[in-house]
Design a protein around this motif. Structure first.
Motif, PDB file in Angstrom:
ATOM      1  N   ALA A 290      -6.646 -35.727 -45.230  1.00 40.66           N
ATOM      2  CA  ALA A 290      -6.479 -34.257 -45.646  1.00 40.66           C
ATOM      3  C   ALA A 290      -6.950 -32.849 -45.112  1.00 40.66           C
ATOM      4  CB  ALA A 290      -7.747 -33.940 -47.037  1.00 40.66           C
ATOM      5  N   ALA A 291      -8.111 -33.659 -43.947  1.00 38.43           N
ATOM      6  CA  ALA A 291      -8.185 -33.511 -42.306  1.00 38.43           C
ATOM      7  C   ALA A 291      -7.261 -33.025 -41.663  1.00 38.43           C
ATOM      8  CB  ALA A 291      -9.591 -33.348 -41.876  1.00 38.43           C
ATOM      9  N   HIS A 292      -6.327 -34.277 -41.789  1.00 33.82           N
ATOM     10  CA  HIS A 292      -5.104 -34.007 -40.836  1.00 33.82           C
ATOM     11  C   HIS A 292      -4.264 -33.259 -41.123  1.00 33.82           C
ATOM     12  CE1 HIS A 292      -2.578 -36.081 -37.605  1.00 33.82           C
ATOM     13  NE2 HIS A 292      -1.788 -36.041 -38.860  1.00 33.82           N
ATOM     14  N   CYS A 293      -4.244 -33.434 -42.981  1.00 28.91           N
ATOM     15  CA  CYS A 293      -2.689 -32.453 -42.834  1.00 28.91           C
ATOM     16  C   CYS A 293      -3.138 -31.241 -42.055  1.00 28.91           C
ATOM     17  CB  CYS A 293      -2.772 -32.999 -44.503  1.00 28.91           C
ATOM     18  SG  CYS A 293      -2.551 -34.570 -44.790  1.00 28.91           S
ATOM     19  N   ALA A 294      -4.223 -30.453 -42.922  1.00 33.38           N
ATOM     20  CA  ALA A 294      -4.682 -29.407 -42.276  1.00 33.38           C
ATOM     21  C   ALA A 294      -4.590 -28.714 -41.563  1.00 33.38           C
ATOM     22  CB  ALA A 294      -6.064 -29.020 -43.113  1.00 33.38           C
ATOM     23  N   GLU A 295      -5.189 -29.926 -40.335  1.00 34.33           N
ATOM     24  CA  GLU A 295      -4.576 -29.413 -38.557  1.00 34.33           C
ATOM     25  C   GLU A 295      -3.388 -29.256 -38.608  1.00 34.33           C
ATOM     26  OE1 GLU A 295      -6.989 -32.948 -37.062  1.00 34.33           O
ATOM     27  OE2 GLU A 295      -9.320 -31.564 -37.697  1.00 34.33           O
ATOM     28  N   THR A 296      -2.498 -29.927 -39.031  1.00 35.81           N
ATOM     29  CA  THR A 296      -1.083 -30.510 -38.461  1.00 35.81           C
ATOM     30  C   THR A 296      -0.529 -28.685 -39.032  1.00 35.81           C
ATOM     31  OG1 THR A 296      -0.914 -32.688 -39.036  1.00 35.81           O
ATOM     32  CG2 THR A 296       0.879 -31.056 -38.622  1.00 35.81           C
ATOM     33  N   ILE A 297      -0.399 -28.084 -40.289  1.00 31.72           N
ATOM     34  CA  ILE A 297      -0.294 -27.723 -41.346  1.00 31.72           C
ATOM     35  C   ILE A 297      -0.511 -26.200 -40.397  1.00 31.72           C
ATOM     36  CG2 ILE A 297       0.135 -25.675 -42.683  1.00 31.72           C
ATOM     37  CD1 ILE A 297      -0.094 -27.725 -44.745  1.00 31.72           C
ATOM     38  N   VAL A 298      -1.805 -26.132 -39.762  1.00 41.07           N
ATOM     39  CA  VAL A 298      -2.261 -25.187 -38.769  1.00 41.07           C
ATOM     40  C   VAL A 298      -1.232 -25.246 -37.681  1.00 41.07           C
ATOM     41  CG1 VAL A 298      -4.378 -24.175 -37.688  1.00 41.07           C
ATOM     42  CG2 VAL A 298      -4.394 -24.533 -40.105  1.00 41.07           C
ATOM     43  N   ALA A 299      -1.326 -26.308 -36.878  1.00 39.30           N
ATOM     44  CA  ALA A 299      -1.032 -26.117 -35.935  1.00 39.30           C
ATOM     45  C   ALA A 299       0.162 -25.890 -35.429  1.00 39.30           C
ATOM     46  CB  ALA A 299      -1.496 -27.611 -35.648  1.00 39.30           C
ATOM     47  N   THR A 300       0.977 -26.209 -36.707  1.00 40.38           N
ATOM     48  CA  THR A 300       2.461 -25.978 -36.767  1.00 40.38           C
ATOM     49  C   THR A 300       3.156 -24.310 -36.677  1.00 40.38           C
ATOM     50  OG1 THR A 300       3.081 -27.977 -37.137  1.00 40.38           O
ATOM     51  CG2 THR A 300       3.731 -25.709 -37.989  1.00 40.38           C
ATOM     52  N   ALA A 301       1.824 -23.708 -37.636  1.00 40.92           N
ATOM     53  CA  ALA A 301       2.277 -21.572 -37.258  1.00 40.92           C
ATOM     54  C   ALA A 301       1.286 -21.379 -36.246  1.00 40.92           C
ATOM     55  CB  ALA A 301       1.066 -21.570 -38.478  1.00 40.92           C
TER      56      ALA A 301
END
Length: 343
Positions: A290-301
């Motif tokens: 979950a942490a990795h998914c959230a970090e990846t979404i934020v990084a993409t944005a």
């Protein structure tokens, strides 16, 4: 940010198409309960890659099963539609859903669909600009007419009329430039990474600026907001586990599914290294803890400036696991992303 789910109604081996479609509607209901902003469905014909041949029909069913979540097509293949007929479908969905529907369209490919539906290769090769402009006119006022190479008809009223702005799948420079000149948002696919997405957004703004500087009619200032990007979204207890599960499951869908793309001219489709493609998807998209998914979404944005992401959630090929994936994304990932926005 807006975060939605992206469905292709993927037919994994041993699954019956009717069951896949019914399960896909249940996924939209689950996404609404999990707090997603919208749900988008793809249109495909004559293949197991995706068994939904009418994204608008699917959206109508999903609208009747939900009350809040936005609904979109990603995409309706404009090359096999009459643009006014598609505009009528979109207008109906706009009114019947209480304004929750967004029409996404794309050019598609040189597939056998063009032969079956009688729209032909010539219209596909050089008619997309005309198709899109007729569609935009049909969705921007009370009346529409056409006087072009592929469409010519007297002015008629749009019944029902709706003012809508379609989203355009952009996989080529020509389509990106067309969308930019018309001020239409882009839909960017899963096959490109953050660097390529950022380059597409920058190219869109350059086209808008150059066209405005050149005095082109209807073009002024920067492009409108609202671009959408697709990505794989899959959460598990660890990133290693999530990657392993998709690496095992997705080739069982993609290998026979991608083989279903039959060219109308009979030439073989270039082969794709499915294993390498799945490896790419799991590396660049929110697949992991979950942490990795959230970090990846934020990084993409942050890397792209995009604020609307739709997540392909069906990668496991098991309906119960996909429902779990949606619930966990909603409970464990979306709150972290939204908390980051408040910082």
């Amino acid at each position: 940010m807006r975060i939605g789910i992206f469905l292709v109604a993927a037919q994994f081996p041993g699954r019956e198409p009717g069951r896949v479609l019914a399960d896909a509607v249940e996924l939209v209901v689950a996404a609404e309960a999990a707090g997603f902003d919208d749900a988008w469905i793809a249109e495909h014909h004559f293949m197991s890659y995706g068994v939904c041949p009418s994204a608008t029909t699917f959206a109508a069913v999903a609208a009747g099963r939900t009350s809040r979540i936005g609904l979109g097509t990603a995409v309706s293949v404009l090359s096999t539609w009459h643009p006014v007929a598609l505009a009528e479908q979109a207008a109906m969905l706009h009114h019947l859903s209480g304004g929750r529907f967004t029409l996404g369209v794309g050019r598609g490919g040189p597939w056998v669909d063009l032969e079956v539906f009688g729209t032909g290769l010539v219209r596909f090769e050089r008619g997309f600009g005309e198709l899109l402009q007729v569609l935009v006119r049909a969705l921007s006022g009370e009346r529409v007419s056409a006087d072009g190479e592929f469409f010519g008809f007297r002015e008629v009223p749009m019944v029902p009329a709706a003012t809508m702005r379609p989203v355009v799948a952009c996989t080529s420079e020509a389509t990106l430039a067309l969308a930019a000149r018309l001020g239409l948002p882009m839909l960017l696919g899963m096959h490109v990474d953050d660097r390529e997405k950022a380059a597409a957004v920058a190219a869109y703004e350059r086209v808008r600026a150059d066209a405005a500087a050149g005095g082109e009619d209807g073009v002024a200032g920067p492009g409108m907001a609202g671009h959408v990007a697709a990505a794989v979204g899959y959460v598990a207890d660890s990133t290693r586990q999530a990657v392993r599960e998709l690496a095992e499951a997705m080739p069982r869908w993609l290998e026979p599914g991608l083989a279903g793309y039959l060219r109308v001219d009979g030439r073989p489709r270039p082969p794709r290294d499915v294993g390498a493609y799945v490896d790419f998807l799991t590396r660049v998209h929110p697949v992991g803890s979950a942490a990795h998914c959230a970090e990846t979404i934020v990084a993409t944005a942050e890397a792209t400036g995009l604020r609307h992401l739709i997540l392909l959630v069906e990668g496991a090929g098991d309906h119960r696991r996909t429902l779990e994936n949606i619930r966990r994304l909603g409970a464990e990932v979306l709150p972290e992303v939204r908390a980051h926005e408040r910082w």
